[in-house]
Motif scaffolding. Structure first.
Motif, mmCIF file in Angstrom:
data_model
loop_
_atom_site.group_PDB
_atom_site.id
_atom_site.type_symbol
_atom_site.label_atom_id
_atom_site.label_comp_id
_atom_site.label_asym_id
_atom_site.label_seq_id
_atom_site.Cartn_x
_atom_site.Cartn_y
_atom_site.Cartn_z
ATOM 1 N N SER A 639 0.837 -1.213 0.000
ATOM 2 C CA SER A 639 0.000 0.000 0.000
ATOM 3 C C SER A 639 0.865 1.255 0.000
ATOM 4 O O SER A 639 0.483 2.276 -0.562
ATOM 5 C CB SER A 639 -0.956 -0.006 1.186
ATOM 6 N N GLY A 642 2.136 1.881 -3.338
ATOM 7 C CA GLY A 642 1.007 2.308 -4.170
ATOM 8 C C GLY A 642 0.480 1.088 -4.928
ATOM 9 O O GLY A 642 1.232 0.490 -5.715
ATOM 10 N N LEU A 643 -0.784 0.733 -4.696
ATOM 11 C CA LEU A 643 -1.305 -0.497 -5.297
ATOM 12 C C LEU A 643 -1.289 -0.420 -6.824
ATOM 13 O O LEU A 643 -1.101 -1.424 -7.509
ATOM 14 C CB LEU A 643 -2.722 -0.774 -4.804
ATOM 15 N N GLU A 644 -1.445 0.789 -7.339
ATOM 16 C CA GLU A 644 -1.456 0.937 -8.788
ATOM 17 C C GLU A 644 -0.088 0.554 -9.355
ATOM 18 O O GLU A 644 0.013 -0.145 -10.358
ATOM 19 C CB GLU A 644 -1.803 2.381 -9.129
ATOM 20 N N ARG A 645 0.945 1.009 -8.656
ATOM 21 C CA ARG A 645 2.299 0.696 -9.116
ATOM 22 C C ARG A 645 2.585 -0.810 -8.960
ATOM 23 O O ARG A 645 3.140 -1.444 -9.858
ATOM 24 C CB ARG A 645 3.330 1.505 -8.313
ATOM 25 N N LEU A 647 0.477 -3.174 -9.075
ATOM 26 C CA LEU A 647 -0.272 -3.837 -10.149
ATOM 27 C C LEU A 647 0.479 -3.716 -11.482
ATOM 28 O O LEU A 647 0.672 -4.714 -12.192
ATOM 29 C CB LEU A 647 -1.673 -3.207 -10.256
ATOM 30 N N LYS A 648 0.942 -2.505 -11.790
ATOM 31 C CA LYS A 648 1.640 -2.276 -13.068
ATOM 32 C C LYS A 648 2.898 -3.116 -13.153
ATOM 33 O O LYS A 648 3.193 -3.732 -14.182
ATOM 34 C CB LYS A 648 2.026 -0.792 -13.182
ATOM 35 N N LEU A 669 -6.318 -7.407 -5.936
ATOM 36 C CA LEU A 669 -5.464 -6.240 -6.159
ATOM 37 C C LEU A 669 -6.090 -5.341 -7.232
ATOM 38 O O LEU A 669 -6.185 -4.126 -7.074
ATOM 39 C CB LEU A 669 -4.057 -6.703 -6.567
ATOM 40 N N LYS A 670 -6.564 -5.982 -8.285
ATOM 41 C CA LYS A 670 -7.186 -5.213 -9.382
ATOM 42 C C LYS A 670 -8.435 -4.499 -8.876
ATOM 43 O O LYS A 670 -8.667 -3.334 -9.196
ATOM 44 C CB LYS A 670 -7.561 -6.137 -10.531
ATOM 45 N N VAL A 673 -7.561 -1.461 -6.822
ATOM 46 C CA VAL A 673 -7.107 -0.355 -7.676
ATOM 47 C C VAL A 673 -8.314 0.274 -8.370
ATOM 48 O O VAL A 673 -8.464 1.495 -8.406
ATOM 49 C CB VAL A 673 -6.038 -0.832 -8.687
ATOM 50 N N ILE A 677 -8.320 2.637 -4.608
ATOM 51 C CA ILE A 677 -7.181 2.381 -3.721
ATOM 52 C C ILE A 677 -7.457 2.815 -2.282
ATOM 53 O O ILE A 677 -6.899 3.792 -1.775
ATOM 54 C CB ILE A 677 -5.887 3.045 -4.253
ATOM 55 N N TRP A 683 -9.504 -2.314 3.311
ATOM 56 C CA TRP A 683 -9.556 -3.391 2.305
ATOM 57 C C TRP A 683 -10.628 -4.408 2.662
ATOM 58 O O TRP A 683 -11.274 -4.975 1.806
ATOM 59 C CB TRP A 683 -8.208 -4.119 2.219
#
Ligand code: NAI
Length: 694
Positions: A639, A642-645, A647-648, A669-670, A673, A677, A683
């Motif tokens: 977290s 950054g969950l977006e990072r 994921l990427k 995770l998806k 995001v 987030i 969560w």
């Protein structure tokens, strides 16, 4: 939040009233400010005593308030005003004076402490430092070379066995006529040794070695330097700057998160007593854990000789443990036997025999015949199906996993494995027994490897894949140690023993005679498989215990790991045999692949309902694998990145390695995001809709 009363006609007694430890919350600070104003302006009052209700002076800040904007009067001007006041103020310290509570005591002109009182600054464990003048005043009071806190150092003016408050009132009456100037700690000059720089440099080195990468202790040293070299008004400014940096750092958030997560994770209560079957590596340690807290233990082995060996080992461990803790060994709590019939009256049994389902089933069948109907039956299996064991007994609701970690009498983590038929009372009993033994107990679901070992697999897999691709064990370990682990994955595996995993892989058909001869190279059961760990084991290298594993050691059982040219050779031969062109791998890639794969499996576990909340997973990794506390645990770390990072990066790595399913981002995770987030604590709301096994 503070009671104000006049005693002995002229002493204002201010009693903090914020249970359980009179934390200096905004309301308490407000009440202190109001009471002090009253005391200083009332001509009847000649002296002030500050104490706390219920035998506790003040436990420091209310950490829950850290999350929001500052409310109520700030502490620094409040404390400065107390110190600058023209009437003597005496702190009557009972129980604890910690953090802000200790800072409050330091601004009082005199300190009276009960002999059992504890004074100190634990802020560093929360990633911050004492920032209301604590670092500046304490150093002025005791000087730099002081190594420990005690009366001798001059922190307190009197130690008493009586009621500290009553003693302080008498003391205050006597202090009325005395000058106050020399009692204002901020006005004192810090006593310094001539070699201050060398001393602080040496301490800095020690801290860096003991807690690599952790910011708060280093900031404390800088605050000490300020106390030694600057006047108070400058020193406190420096202290404030250091605090601002720490307070907004990810490390402070992580450490405070851990503090709360640890409390949330152990939420069960209920206590029973126990017996142990199997006195091997784990059984011995478990027996010691039980006896240590006064539980009588019946210990069972399968043969006379093994029973005698087990008995001697347990007694030796108990004696060493008791000596270390300065208590007498509780040998009389033990009974050693070869017969399960002796267990007929015990409250709880922990089975710790070989990891063999058929054997464990036989033991459980026997137990359900001999034990009274209410006896709880627990297993220490590291991965077998707890429900399958429950199924062979007459009381499936009383069967639960108690998964200890090696060495059992040292490791803090206990996974309580809840089968689908385990009753909540059974789970509560196991949880509370764990707590009583000083463990951090976490309830987990009944899936292969449970939580800790299930997540460890993708983490270790990534490390071995990186070896194939061009990295060395020492490079990978260094990257993970720089991240904050006390030991990288390979040094840790050498310590734990490589043979355990080798046996598990053999049993699951990943190596040995069960392997499909048609399977393509470096692939097993449809996914990428690294053969290097098996090759290391085939050479009899099981880690520290054999004097060699991923590293070489000077002797069997040695701990000093040195890079081994033999491993280097093995890697080169392996890569050329399979036509792998080694490449330079960055530390960033090492950390991302290992840590993101670990967290990704954590998301899978949450999704499967095998852990109740991300905090539980983090606590498991903090206490069961030495995850660096200042990173907060794998889920909190994800977290923070950054969950977006995350994921990427997982998508990127999965694209590069499509035959590694663990790199495929988990649906949870998806989802997180996609839904904006949320912070870790939220969560759960997105997991609730899924099927929980807990
Ligand atoms: P171990 O091989 O050191 O000890 C097993 C003991 O059980 C032996 O002393 C054996 O004589 C005894 N035993 C076998 N059958 C018995 C019977 N019918 N009655 C009484 N005693 C009997 O094994 P270890 O490492 O202690 O593991 C035991 C269990 O704990 C396994 O299920 C294992 O998966 C689990 N475990 C092991 C960990 C480890 O790091 N070694 C960690 C966590 C769990």
């Amino acid at each position: 939040m503070a009671r104000y009363e006049l005693v002995k006609r002229s002493v204002a007694l201010i009693t903090l009233t914020n249970p359980p430890v009179n934390a200096s919350s905004s309301a308490v600070r407000h009440a202190i400010a109001k009471s002090m104003k009253c005391a200083l302006s009332d001509p009847e009052v000649t002296a002030v005593v500050i104490c706390g209700e219920n035998g506790s002076f003040c436990g420091g800040a209310d950490i829950r308030e850290f999350a929001g904007p500052l409310k109520g009067p700030p502490l620094v001007p409040l404390l400065d005003a107390i110190e600058a006041g023209e009437k003597p103020v005496v702190a009557a310290i009972e129980g604890v004076a910690l953090g802000g509570g200790f800072e409050l005591a330091l601004v009082c002109h005199y300190r009276i402490a009960h002999s059992k009182a504890r004074l100190g600054f634990p802020e560093v464990t929360l990633g911050i430092l004492p920032a209301a003048g604590g670092t500046q005043r304490l150093l002025r009071l005791i000087g730099i070379p002081a190594a420990a806190i005690s009366l001798k150092l001059g922190i307190v003016d009197q130690v008493t066995e009586q009621n500290a408050c009553e003693v302080a009132v008498e003391f205050a009456l006597r202090a009325v006529a005395k000058p106050l100037l020399s009692r204002r700690v901020s006005m004192l000059t810090t006593r310094c040794p001539p070699d201050l720089d060398a001393l602080l440099d040496a301490v800095t080195m020690q801290v860096k070695k003991k807690a690599p990468g952790v910011m708060a202790p280093l900031a404390c040293i800088q605050a000490v330097r300020a106390a030694a070299t600057m006047p108070y008004y400058k020193g406190i400014k420096r202290e404030g700057e250091l605090m601002a940096t720490l307070f907004n750092s990810g490390q402070a958030w992580a450490l405070q998160y851990c503090f709360f997560a640890q409390r949330t994770a152990g939420k069960w209560t209920l206590i029973r007593s126990a017996a142990v079957i199997g006195l091997g590596t784990m059984g011995r340690g478990i027996a010691v854990c039980l006896a240590r807290v006064g539980i009588s233990v019946i210990a069972v082995e399968s043969e006379k000789k093994l029973l005698e060996t087990g008995r001697q080992m347990v007694i030796g461990m108990l004696e060493r443990d008791a000596k270390r803790r300065g208590v007498s060994a509780s040998l009389n709590l033990f009974k050693f036997t070869l017969s399960l019939h002796d267990l007929k009256d015990v409250d709880l049994v922990i089975e710790v025999v070989f990891e063999d389902m058929a054997l464990k089933k036989r033991v459980f069948q026997e137990l359900s015949k001999v034990c009274r109907p209410a006896t709880l039956l627990c297993t220490n299996t590291s991965g077998l199906d707890v429900d399958a064991l429950a199924g062979v007994t007459d009381r499936p609701h009383l069967v639960v996993g108690m998964h200890f970690f090696s060495p059992a009498h040292v490791m803090k983590l206990l996974e309580v494995v809840c089968g689908p038929r385990s009753s909540s009372e059974t789970i509560a009993t196991a949880m509370s027994l764990g707590k009583r033994m000083g463990k951090v107990s976490v309830a987990v679901g009944n899936c292969p490897g449970f939580v800790r070992n299930r997540m460890l697999k993708p983490y270790i897999d990534q490390a071995t894949f990186l070896l194939e691709e061009g990295a060395t064990p020492e490079q990978i370990d260094k990257a993970l140690e720089d991240f904050g682990f006390a030991m990288g994955v390979f040094r840790m595996s050498d310590l734990a023993g490589l043979d355990v995993g080798w046996r598990v892989r053999k049993e699951s058909g990943l190596n040995g005679s069960d392997v499909d001869p048609e399977s393509p190279p470096r692939r097993r059961q449809g996914r990428r498989y690294c053969l290097i760990p098996d090759m290391v084991c085939e050479q009899g290298r099981f880690g520290q215990k054999t004097g060699g594993g991923w590293y070489m050691y000077d002797k069997r059982g040695g701990t000093n790991a040195k890079p081994d040219p033999l491993i280097q050779n093995l890697l080169e031969t392996y890569r050329s045999k399979y036509g792998i062109q080694p490449r330079n791998i960055s530390n960033q890639e090492i950390v991302e692949r290992c840590l993101f794969a670990l967290a990704n499996e954590g998301f899978g576990i949450l999704e499967d309902g095998m852990a109740a909340r991300p905090e539980d997973i983090d606590v498991i990794y903090l206490f069961g694998y030495g995850f660096p506390r200042h990173r907060g645990g794998p889920m909190f770390y994800a977290s923070m990145v950054g969950l977006e990072r995350v994921l990427k990066r997982l998508e990127h790595y999965h694209q590069a390695h499509p035959d590694v399913p663990h790199l495929k981002p988990s649906p949870l995770l998806k989802t997180l995001v996609a839904c904006g987030i949320p912070p870790v604590q939220k969560w759960r709301e997105h997991i609730k809709t899924m099927h929980s096994h807990l």
